[in-house]
Each structure stands twice: as structure tokens, then as C-alpha cells.
Design a protein around this motif. Structure first.
Motif, PDB file in Angstrom:
ATOM      1  N   HIS A 114       0.835  -1.204   0.000  1.00  0.00           N
ATOM      2  CA  HIS A 114       0.000   0.000   0.000  1.00  0.00           C
ATOM      3  C   HIS A 114       0.872   1.257   0.000  1.00  0.00           C
ATOM      4  CE1 HIS A 114      -3.638   2.304   0.881  1.00  0.00           C
ATOM      5  NE2 HIS A 114      -2.972   2.920   1.830  1.00  0.00           N
ATOM      6  N   GLY A 115       1.896   1.256   0.825  1.00  0.00           N
ATOM      7  CA  GLY A 115       2.809   2.396   0.868  1.00  0.00           C
ATOM      8  C   GLY A 115       3.496   2.627  -0.470  1.00  0.00           C
ATOM      9  N   ALA A 116       3.906   1.545  -1.121  1.00  0.00           N
ATOM     10  CA  ALA A 116       4.552   1.668  -2.429  1.00  0.00           C
ATOM     11  C   ALA A 116       3.589   2.244  -3.461  1.00  0.00           C
ATOM     12  CB  ALA A 116       5.069   0.306  -2.885  1.00  0.00           C
ATOM     13  N   VAL A 117       2.330   1.806  -3.417  1.00  0.00           N
ATOM     14  CA  VAL A 117       1.333   2.312  -4.370  1.00  0.00           C
ATOM     15  C   VAL A 117       1.079   3.801  -4.121  1.00  0.00           C
ATOM     16  CG1 VAL A 117      -1.091   2.151  -5.086  1.00  0.00           C
ATOM     17  CG2 VAL A 117       0.265   0.073  -4.786  1.00  0.00           C
ATOM     18  N   LEU A 118       0.984   4.214  -2.865  1.00  0.00           N
ATOM     19  CA  LEU A 118       0.781   5.642  -2.569  1.00  0.00           C
ATOM     20  C   LEU A 118       1.945   6.480  -3.086  1.00  0.00           C
ATOM     21  CD1 LEU A 118      -0.747   5.594   1.024  1.00  0.00           C
ATOM     22  CD2 LEU A 118      -1.905   6.066  -1.142  1.00  0.00           C
ATOM     23  N   ARG A 119       3.161   5.995  -2.893  1.00  0.00           N
ATOM     24  CA  ARG A 119       4.344   6.707  -3.400  1.00  0.00           C
ATOM     25  C   ARG A 119       4.285   6.813  -4.926  1.00  0.00           C
ATOM     26  NH1 ARG A 119       9.303   5.127  -5.374  1.00  0.00           N
ATOM     27  NH2 ARG A 119      10.954   6.641  -5.098  1.00  0.00           N
ATOM     28  N   TRP A 120       3.894   5.724  -5.581  1.00  0.00           N
ATOM     29  CA  TRP A 120       3.765   5.685  -7.035  1.00  0.00           C
ATOM     30  C   TRP A 120       2.726   6.703  -7.507  1.00  0.00           C
ATOM     31  CZ3 TRP A 120      -0.441   3.113  -9.763  1.00  0.00           C
ATOM     32  CH2 TRP A 120      -0.212   2.902 -11.129  1.00  0.00           C
ATOM     33  N   LEU A 121       1.593   6.760  -6.812  1.00  0.00           N
ATOM     34  CA  LEU A 121       0.551   7.719  -7.162  1.00  0.00           C
ATOM     35  C   LEU A 121       1.039   9.151  -6.977  1.00  0.00           C
ATOM     36  CD1 LEU A 121      -2.532   5.950  -5.572  1.00  0.00           C
ATOM     37  CD2 LEU A 121      -2.145   6.336  -8.018  1.00  0.00           C
ATOM     38  N   ASP A 122       1.717   9.403  -5.850  1.00  0.00           N
ATOM     39  CA  ASP A 122       2.256  10.746  -5.597  1.00  0.00           C
ATOM     40  C   ASP A 122       3.248  11.173  -6.672  1.00  0.00           C
ATOM     41  OD1 ASP A 122       0.738  11.133  -3.333  1.00  0.00           O
ATOM     42  OD2 ASP A 122       2.367  10.643  -1.933  1.00  0.00           O
ATOM     43  N   GLY A 123       3.949  10.195  -7.242  1.00  0.00           N
ATOM     44  CA  GLY A 123       4.915  10.483  -8.304  1.00  0.00           C
ATOM     45  C   GLY A 123       4.289  10.546  -9.683  1.00  0.00           C
ATOM     46  N   GLY A 124       2.967  10.527  -9.755  1.00  0.00           N
ATOM     47  CA  GLY A 124       2.283  10.626 -11.046  1.00  0.00           C
ATOM     48  C   GLY A 124       2.273   9.328 -11.831  1.00  0.00           C
ATOM     49  N   CYS A 125       2.514   8.209 -11.183  1.00  0.00           N
ATOM     50  CA  CYS A 125       2.476   6.879 -11.812  1.00  0.00           C
ATOM     51  C   CYS A 125       3.499   6.764 -12.942  1.00  0.00           C
ATOM     52  CB  CYS A 125       1.079   6.552 -12.346  1.00  0.00           C
ATOM     53  SG  CYS A 125      -0.235   6.788 -11.150  1.00  0.00           S
ATOM     54  N   LYS A 126       4.599   7.501 -12.818  1.00  0.00           N
ATOM     55  CA  LYS A 126       5.591   7.530 -13.899  1.00  0.00           C
ATOM     56  C   LYS A 126       6.595   6.394 -13.818  1.00  0.00           C
ATOM     57  CE  LYS A 126       5.063  12.357 -14.787  1.00  0.00           C
ATOM     58  NZ  LYS A 126       5.117  13.556 -14.080  1.00  0.00           N
ATOM     59  N   SER A 127       6.974   5.998 -12.618  1.00  0.00           N
ATOM     60  CA  SER A 127       7.943   4.907 -12.496  1.00  0.00           C
ATOM     61  C   SER A 127       7.206   3.577 -12.513  1.00  0.00           C
ATOM     62  CB  SER A 127       8.748   5.059 -11.204  1.00  0.00           C
ATOM     63  OG  SER A 127       7.890   4.915 -10.082  1.00  0.00           O
ATOM     64  N   SER A 128       7.957   2.511 -12.638  1.00  0.00           N
ATOM     65  CA  SER A 128       7.371   1.178 -12.651  1.00  0.00           C
ATOM     66  C   SER A 128       7.344   0.620 -11.237  1.00  0.00           C
ATOM     67  CB  SER A 128       8.201   0.262 -13.550  1.00  0.00           C
ATOM     68  OG  SER A 128       7.845  -1.083 -13.340  1.00  0.00           O
ATOM     69  N   LEU A 129       6.167   0.267 -10.778  1.00  0.00           N
ATOM     70  CA  LEU A 129       6.057  -0.395  -9.476  1.00  0.00           C
ATOM     71  C   LEU A 129       6.779  -1.739  -9.502  1.00  0.00           C
ATOM     72  CD1 LEU A 129       2.349   0.239  -8.469  1.00  0.00           C
ATOM     73  CD2 LEU A 129       4.341   0.788  -7.101  1.00  0.00           C
ATOM     74  N   THR A 130       6.661  -2.462 -10.598  1.00  0.00           N
ATOM     75  CA  THR A 130       7.266  -3.781 -10.709  1.00  0.00           C
ATOM     76  C   THR A 130       8.774  -3.705 -10.524  1.00  0.00           C
ATOM     77  OG1 THR A 130       5.506  -4.368 -12.247  1.00  0.00           O
ATOM     78  CG2 THR A 130       7.366  -5.866 -12.127  1.00  0.00           C
ATOM     79  N   ASP A 131       9.397  -2.628 -11.007  1.00  0.00           N
ATOM     80  CA  ASP A 131      10.838  -2.469 -10.846  1.00  0.00           C
ATOM     81  C   ASP A 131      11.244  -2.386  -9.381  1.00  0.00           C
ATOM     82  OD1 ASP A 131      11.119  -2.495 -13.592  1.00  0.00           O
ATOM     83  OD2 ASP A 131      11.461  -0.335 -13.772  1.00  0.00           O
ATOM     84  N   HIS A 132      10.320  -2.021  -8.512  1.00  0.00           N
ATOM     85  CA  HIS A 132      10.620  -1.875  -7.088  1.00  0.00           C
ATOM     86  C   HIS A 132      10.141  -3.064  -6.256  1.00  0.00           C
ATOM     87  CE1 HIS A 132      11.875   2.199  -7.889  1.00  0.00           C
ATOM     88  NE2 HIS A 132      10.726   2.416  -8.508  1.00  0.00           N
TER      89      HIS A 132
END
Length: 173
Positions: free
Chosen positions: A140-158
Motif C-alpha cells: 500500500h505504501g509503495a502504491v501511494l508513493r507511485w501515485l504521488d509520483g504521477g504513476c511515472k515509475s514502474s512499481l514492478t521495478d521496485h
């Protein structure tokens, strides 16, 4: 791209390449259209989870679940953002409707089952349910960070880093 609140039925029809009246043959409102899109996405994710629960090693299953969920968000980020715009995304970890509740319970059961199967490979001093919630919280924390970053990076990479944080904690080595 237009967000949910600014979208008009005519815009949706134009994007779909159909007449506005055609949409009204199947849907009574844009909310109903978007709910149908969200339900199709949920069903696709459930199919993906069914494939991932077949991974034999329970710790590897957890890793693949994380990678699968993150990969789905990477591919379908616009769908998730739509879910948020509708105010139906359970960002407070509570389900927003019966389908979300059933999905959340199913996912927690899958994670808790993998934790139980892992046995002594994971902490035995913490109930499997608590480890399942911790696993969900890290994601959940990773998804929130991803959303805050505009969904630009790859979640899978992390995913591997996040999985290692779950498994090994933040203590220095």
C-alpha cells in the motif's frame, strides 16, 4: 486526457468510435460505463491472481503476488486512477463496496495462506494474519508513493526491494 468528472458521454462515445445513442442502449450514465470498466479490470486481476497462487514455494508466491499486482497497476494505472476519481478506491484499506470487500478478503487469504505455508521461513512469533496485513501495508505504501509520483515509475521495478524490506525489515545488515 479527460478525468472522470470532466468526461461527457459524447466524449466516451467518440473515443469508443460509436454514436452517443449506442452507449445509451447499454448504459444509463457515465458512472455505469466506468463501473463496468472497473469490474472488467477487477475480473482480469482476479484471473491473474488465480495463476499466481499456483506458485509452489510460498515465499516465492508472495514475491510473485507482489510483482503481479504491481505489474497490473503498471499496465492499468489509468484504471486505478479512475477508481480513485470515482471515490471508490479503498485507499484507507477499507473496502468501498461488496466487490472490493470480497477482493480484499480473497487477497488477504491468499497472502495469509502463503505465510502459514512458509512456516519457520518467516517469523513464527507474529500471527500469520498480522504478517499478511504487514505485507499489504508495505505494498500500500509503495502504491501511494507511485501515485504521488504521477504513476511515472514502474512499481514492478521496485517489487524486489519492497519484498526484501518485508522479509528482512529495515535493520542494518
Amino acid at each position: 486526457t479527460t478525468g472522470f468528472h470532466d468526461a461527457k458521454i459524447a466524449d466516451i462515445a467518440a473515443e469508443a468510435g460509436v454514436a452517443t445513442g449506442t452507449l445509451y442502449n447499454y448504459f444509463s450514465s457515465k458512472e455505469e460505463i466506468f463501473q463496468s470498466i472497473l469490474e472488467d479490470g477487477r475480473l482480469a486481476l482476479i484471473e491473474e491472481l488465480a495463476r499466481l497462487v499456483q506458485v509452489a514455494d510460498p515465499v516465492e508466491r508472495l514475491r510473485e503476488l507482489m510483482r503481479g499486482l504491481f505489474g497490473f497497476l503498471d499496465q492499468h494505472g489509468a484504471l486505478f486512477i479512475l477508481h480513485m476519481q470515482l471515490g471508490t478506491a479503498p485507499m484507507d484499506l477499507k473496502a468501498s463496496n461488496a466487490n472490493d470487500e470480497a477482493f480484499r478478503k480473497q487477497l488477504l487469504q491468499i497472502v495469509e495462506s502463503a505465510v502459514r505455508e512458509a512456516g519457520a521461513r518467516l517469523r513464527c512469533d507474529v500471527p500469520p494474519e498480522a504478517l499478511a496485513w504487514a505485507f499489504g501495508g508495505v505494498m500500500h505504501g509503495a502504491v501511494l508513493r507511485w501515485l504521488d509520483g504521477g504513476c511515472k515509475s514502474s512499481l514492478t521495478d521496485h517489487a524486489d526491494l519492497i519484498m526484501n524490506l518485508f522479509l528482512e525489515g529495515a535493520m542494518p545488515r
